[in-house]
Design a protein around this motif. Sequence first.
Motif, short mmCIF file in Angstrom:
data_model
loop_
_atom_site.label_atom_id
_atom_site.label_comp_id
_atom_site.label_asym_id
_atom_site.label_seq_id
_atom_site.Cartn_x
_atom_site.Cartn_y
_atom_site.Cartn_z
N MET A 1 0.86 -1.19 0.00
CA MET A 1 0.00 0.00 0.00
C MET A 1 0.89 1.24 0.00
SD MET A 1 -3.42 0.84 0.80
CE MET A 1 -4.21 2.44 0.90
N ASN A 2 0.58 2.19 -0.88
CA ASN A 2 1.33 3.42 -0.95
C ASN A 2 0.68 4.46 -0.04
OD1 ASN A 2 3.28 2.56 -2.80
ND2 ASN A 2 1.88 2.92 -4.51
N TYR A 3 1.29 4.71 1.11
CA TYR A 3 0.78 5.71 2.03
C TYR A 3 1.43 7.06 1.74
CZ TYR A 3 -1.02 1.81 4.81
OH TYR A 3 -1.68 0.70 5.24
N LYS A 4 0.77 8.12 2.19
CA LYS A 4 1.35 9.45 2.03
C LYS A 4 1.16 10.23 3.33
CE LYS A 4 -2.79 11.44 -0.14
NZ LYS A 4 -3.60 10.23 -0.07
N ILE A 5 1.99 11.26 3.49
CA ILE A 5 1.90 12.09 4.70
C ILE A 5 0.51 12.72 4.80
CG2 ILE A 5 2.76 14.19 5.79
CD1 ILE A 5 5.53 13.48 4.77
N GLY A 6 -0.08 12.62 5.98
CA GLY A 6 -1.43 13.14 6.21
C GLY A 6 -2.49 12.07 6.26
N ILE A 20 -0.04 9.94 9.44
CA ILE A 20 1.34 9.74 9.00
C ILE A 20 2.02 11.10 8.90
CG2 ILE A 20 2.81 8.93 7.12
CD1 ILE A 20 0.67 6.85 6.48
N THR A 21 3.13 11.24 9.60
CA THR A 21 3.86 12.51 9.59
C THR A 21 5.27 12.38 9.01
OG1 THR A 21 4.36 12.07 11.93
CG2 THR A 21 2.59 13.62 11.46
N SER A 22 5.68 11.15 8.67
CA SER A 22 6.98 10.97 8.00
C SER A 22 7.01 9.62 7.29
CB SER A 22 8.14 11.06 9.00
OG SER A 22 8.13 9.97 9.90
N ILE A 23 7.76 9.58 6.19
CA ILE A 23 8.01 8.34 5.45
C ILE A 23 9.49 8.02 5.61
CG2 ILE A 23 7.88 7.18 3.23
CD1 ILE A 23 5.16 8.02 4.21
N GLN A 24 9.81 6.86 6.19
CA GLN A 24 11.19 6.52 6.51
C GLN A 24 11.66 5.33 5.69
OE1 GLN A 24 11.36 6.10 10.83
NE2 GLN A 24 9.94 7.80 11.13
N ALA A 25 12.91 4.94 5.89
CA ALA A 25 13.50 3.83 5.13
C ALA A 25 12.97 2.49 5.64
CB ALA A 25 15.02 3.88 5.25
N ASN A 26 13.22 1.46 4.84
CA ASN A 26 12.88 0.07 5.21
C ASN A 26 11.39 -0.12 5.50
OD1 ASN A 26 15.67 -0.64 5.07
ND2 ASN A 26 15.97 0.20 7.13
N ASP A 27 10.54 0.54 4.70
CA ASP A 27 9.08 0.39 4.81
C ASP A 27 8.54 0.81 6.18
OD1 ASP A 27 8.57 -0.46 2.24
OD2 ASP A 27 8.89 -2.57 2.72
#
Length: 213
Positions: A1-6, A20-27
Amino acid sequence: MNYKIGDLVRFVDEPIEGHITSIQANDIIGVTDDTGFEIPVLKTKVTLVHGNMRLPEDDREEELFTKNLPFVGKGIFMAVAGEQKDGLAKFYIVNETSYELLVSIAEVSGSKTTGVFANSIPKHDYAQVYTANFSSVGKWPTFQLQILRHSRDLQTQTQPISKEFRVKPLDLINSKERVEMLQEKAWLYELDKVEEDIGLDKLKNHFISHRPR
Protein backbone atom coordinates in the motif's frame (compact mmCIF):
# COMPACT_ATOMS: atom_id res chain seq x y z
CA MET A 1 0.00 0.00 0.00
CA ASN A 2 1.33 3.42 -0.95
CA TYR A 3 0.78 5.71 2.03
CA LYS A 4 1.35 9.45 2.03
CA ILE A 5 1.90 12.09 4.70
CA GLY A 6 -1.43 13.14 6.21
CA ASP A 7 -3.16 9.76 5.81
CA LEU A 8 -5.21 8.64 8.80
CA VAL A 9 -4.21 5.09 9.79
CA ARG A 10 -5.01 2.58 12.51
CA PHE A 11 -2.58 0.07 14.05
CA VAL A 12 -3.43 -3.57 13.34
CA ASP A 13 -2.27 -5.00 16.68
CA GLU A 14 -2.88 -2.05 19.04
CA PRO A 15 -5.74 0.41 19.71
CA ILE A 16 -3.79 3.34 18.26
CA GLU A 17 -4.89 5.73 15.54
CA GLY A 18 -3.05 8.69 14.06
CA HIS A 19 -1.80 10.50 11.00
CA ILE A 20 1.34 9.74 9.00
CA THR A 21 3.86 12.51 9.59
CA SER A 22 6.98 10.97 8.00
CA ILE A 23 8.01 8.34 5.45
CA GLN A 24 11.19 6.52 6.51
CA ALA A 25 13.50 3.83 5.13
CA ASN A 26 12.88 0.07 5.21
CA ASP A 27 9.08 0.39 4.81
CA ILE A 28 8.73 2.30 8.09
CA ILE A 29 6.39 5.26 8.53
CA GLY A 30 6.05 7.72 11.40
CA VAL A 31 2.54 7.94 12.85
CA THR A 32 1.66 10.81 15.21
CA ASP A 33 -1.27 10.14 17.56
CA ASP A 34 -3.34 12.54 19.68
CA THR A 35 -0.54 12.84 22.24
CA GLY A 36 1.70 14.50 19.65
CA PHE A 37 4.35 11.78 19.71
CA GLU A 38 5.53 10.17 16.47
CA ILE A 39 5.60 6.36 16.54
CA PRO A 40 7.71 4.44 13.99
CA VAL A 41 5.84 1.43 12.58
CA LEU A 42 6.04 -0.93 9.61
CA LYS A 43 3.62 -0.15 6.79
CA THR A 44 2.27 -3.68 7.05
CA LYS A 45 1.20 -3.05 10.65
CA VAL A 46 -1.33 -0.29 9.88
CA THR A 47 -4.52 0.06 7.87
CA LEU A 48 -5.93 3.14 6.17
CA VAL A 49 -8.96 4.82 7.74
CA HIS A 50 -11.28 6.28 5.09
CA GLY A 51 -13.30 9.51 5.48
CA ASN A 52 -15.58 10.13 8.43
CA MET A 53 -16.88 6.53 8.47
CA ARG A 54 -20.44 7.73 7.83
CA LEU A 55 -23.17 5.16 7.13
CA PRO A 56 -25.88 5.55 4.44
CA GLU A 57 -28.57 5.74 7.11
CA ASP A 58 -26.76 8.74 8.64
CA ASP A 59 -27.24 10.67 5.40
CA ARG A 60 -30.92 9.66 5.15
CA GLU A 61 -31.61 10.84 8.70
CA GLU A 62 -29.82 14.13 8.07
CA GLU A 63 -31.77 14.68 4.83
CA LEU A 64 -35.09 14.27 6.65
CA PHE A 65 -33.95 16.61 9.41
CA THR A 66 -32.70 19.39 7.08
CA LYS A 67 -35.39 19.12 4.40
CA ASN A 68 -37.35 22.17 5.59
CA LEU A 69 -34.40 24.26 6.76
CA PRO A 70 -33.29 27.33 4.75
CA PHE A 71 -30.46 26.79 2.27
CA VAL A 72 -27.08 28.00 3.58
CA GLY A 73 -24.88 29.22 0.75
CA LYS A 74 -21.74 30.37 2.58
CA GLY A 75 -19.56 29.02 5.34
CA ILE A 76 -16.60 26.94 4.15
CA PHE A 77 -13.64 27.14 6.52
CA MET A 78 -10.20 25.77 7.14
CA ALA A 79 -9.99 25.15 10.88
CA VAL A 80 -6.72 24.51 12.69
CA ALA A 81 -7.25 22.91 16.09
CA GLY A 82 -5.01 21.62 18.85
CA GLU A 83 -3.01 22.98 21.76
CA GLN A 84 0.52 24.20 21.14
CA LYS A 85 1.71 22.61 24.40
CA ASP A 86 0.47 19.21 23.17
CA GLY A 87 2.44 19.53 19.94
CA LEU A 88 -0.06 18.34 17.32
CA ALA A 89 -2.09 20.63 15.03
CA LYS A 90 -5.06 19.21 13.15
CA PHE A 91 -6.34 20.80 9.95
CA TYR A 92 -10.05 20.44 9.08
CA ILE A 93 -12.30 21.54 6.25
CA VAL A 94 -15.52 22.62 7.97
CA ASN A 95 -18.59 22.81 5.73
CA GLU A 96 -21.34 24.86 7.34
CA THR A 97 -23.17 25.24 4.02
CA SER A 98 -25.98 23.23 2.44
CA TYR A 99 -23.68 22.30 -0.45
CA GLU A 100 -21.90 18.99 -0.81
CA LEU A 101 -18.22 19.69 -1.39
CA LEU A 102 -15.67 17.95 -3.56
CA VAL A 103 -12.31 18.93 -2.11
CA SER A 104 -8.77 18.48 -3.42
CA ILE A 105 -5.79 19.71 -1.38
CA ALA A 106 -2.19 19.63 -2.55
CA GLU A 107 1.06 20.70 -0.90
CA VAL A 108 2.92 23.27 -3.00
CA SER A 109 6.66 22.83 -3.53
CA GLY A 110 8.06 25.35 -5.98
CA SER A 111 6.26 24.82 -9.30
CA LYS A 112 5.04 21.33 -8.33
CA THR A 113 2.38 19.96 -6.00
CA THR A 114 1.80 16.77 -4.03
CA GLY A 115 -1.75 15.71 -3.21
CA VAL A 116 -2.51 15.32 0.51
CA PHE A 117 -6.33 15.03 0.54
CA ALA A 118 -9.11 14.32 -1.95
CA ASN A 119 -12.64 13.47 -0.88
CA SER A 120 -16.23 14.67 -0.72
CA ILE A 121 -17.55 16.42 2.38
CA PRO A 122 -21.33 16.29 2.97
CA LYS A 123 -23.33 19.39 3.84
CA HIS A 124 -23.06 20.52 7.47
CA ASP A 125 -20.09 18.21 8.03
CA TYR A 126 -16.30 18.28 8.27
CA ALA A 127 -13.21 16.24 7.46
CA GLN A 128 -9.71 16.19 8.87
CA VAL A 129 -7.32 16.84 6.00
CA TYR A 130 -3.82 17.24 7.46
CA THR A 131 -1.72 17.21 10.61
CA ALA A 132 1.47 19.05 11.55
CA ASN A 133 3.63 19.76 14.59
CA PHE A 134 3.41 23.16 16.25
CA SER A 135 7.17 23.04 16.80
CA SER A 136 7.70 23.44 13.04
CA VAL A 137 4.96 26.00 12.35
CA GLY A 138 7.39 28.15 10.35
CA LYS A 139 7.81 25.24 7.93
CA TRP A 140 4.13 24.41 7.52
CA PRO A 141 3.36 24.03 3.82
CA THR A 142 1.46 26.21 1.43
CA PHE A 143 -1.65 24.38 0.22
CA GLN A 144 -3.36 24.57 -3.15
CA LEU A 145 -7.09 24.26 -2.45
CA GLN A 146 -9.69 23.35 -5.08
CA ILE A 147 -13.33 23.04 -4.02
CA LEU A 148 -16.45 22.30 -6.06
CA ARG A 149 -19.88 23.08 -4.55
CA HIS A 150 -22.77 20.78 -5.47
CA SER A 151 -26.48 20.88 -4.71
CA ARG A 152 -29.37 18.74 -5.94
CA ASP A 153 -31.67 21.74 -5.46
CA LEU A 154 -31.97 24.72 -7.79
CA GLN A 155 -29.38 27.29 -6.70
CA THR A 156 -27.48 30.25 -8.11
CA GLN A 157 -24.49 29.07 -10.13
CA THR A 158 -21.19 29.06 -8.21
CA GLN A 159 -17.62 29.05 -9.47
CA PRO A 160 -15.03 26.55 -8.18
CA ILE A 161 -12.89 27.80 -5.32
CA SER A 162 -9.21 27.71 -6.24
CA LYS A 163 -6.66 29.40 -4.01
CA GLU A 164 -3.41 28.98 -2.13
CA PHE A 165 -3.55 28.86 1.65
CA ARG A 166 -0.90 28.93 4.35
CA VAL A 167 -1.01 29.38 8.12
CA LYS A 168 1.57 31.92 9.25
CA PRO A 169 3.17 31.76 12.71
CA LEU A 170 1.74 35.20 13.60
CA ASP A 171 -1.79 33.89 12.90
CA LEU A 172 -1.54 31.74 16.01
CA ILE A 173 -1.37 34.86 18.19
CA ASN A 174 -5.04 35.47 17.39
CA SER A 175 -7.75 33.97 19.58
CA LYS A 176 -9.44 30.72 18.63
CA GLU A 177 -13.16 30.50 17.88
CA ARG A 178 -15.56 27.85 19.08
CA VAL A 179 -16.45 25.40 16.28
CA GLU A 180 -19.55 23.47 17.29
CA MET A 181 -19.01 20.70 14.72
CA LEU A 182 -15.58 19.95 16.15
CA GLN A 183 -16.68 20.52 19.76
CA GLU A 184 -13.52 22.55 20.36
CA LYS A 185 -11.91 25.87 19.61
CA ALA A 186 -9.83 26.45 16.46
CA TRP A 187 -8.23 29.12 14.33
CA LEU A 188 -10.70 29.73 11.48
CA TYR A 189 -9.99 30.80 7.90
CA GLU A 190 -12.94 31.56 5.60
CA LEU A 191 -12.36 29.90 2.22
CA ASP A 192 -15.48 31.03 0.33
CA LYS A 193 -15.10 34.70 1.16
CA VAL A 194 -15.49 36.86 -1.93
CA GLU A 195 -12.24 38.70 -2.57
CA GLU A 196 -12.98 42.30 -3.51
CA ASP A 197 -11.11 43.43 -6.61
CA ILE A 198 -11.06 47.21 -6.31
CA GLY A 199 -9.07 47.59 -9.55
CA LEU A 200 -6.34 50.04 -10.47
CA ASP A 201 -8.69 52.97 -11.14
CA LYS A 202 -10.49 52.57 -7.82
CA LEU A 203 -7.15 52.27 -6.04
CA LYS A 204 -5.94 55.47 -7.70
CA ASN A 205 -9.14 57.32 -6.77
CA HIS A 206 -8.83 56.05 -3.21
CA PHE A 207 -5.38 57.59 -2.77
CA ILE A 208 -6.38 60.82 -4.52
CA SER A 209 -9.46 61.23 -2.34
CA HIS A 210 -7.37 60.65 0.82
CA ARG A 211 -4.50 62.96 -0.17
CA PRO A 212 -3.91 65.74 2.38
CA ARG A 213 -5.11 69.14 1.16
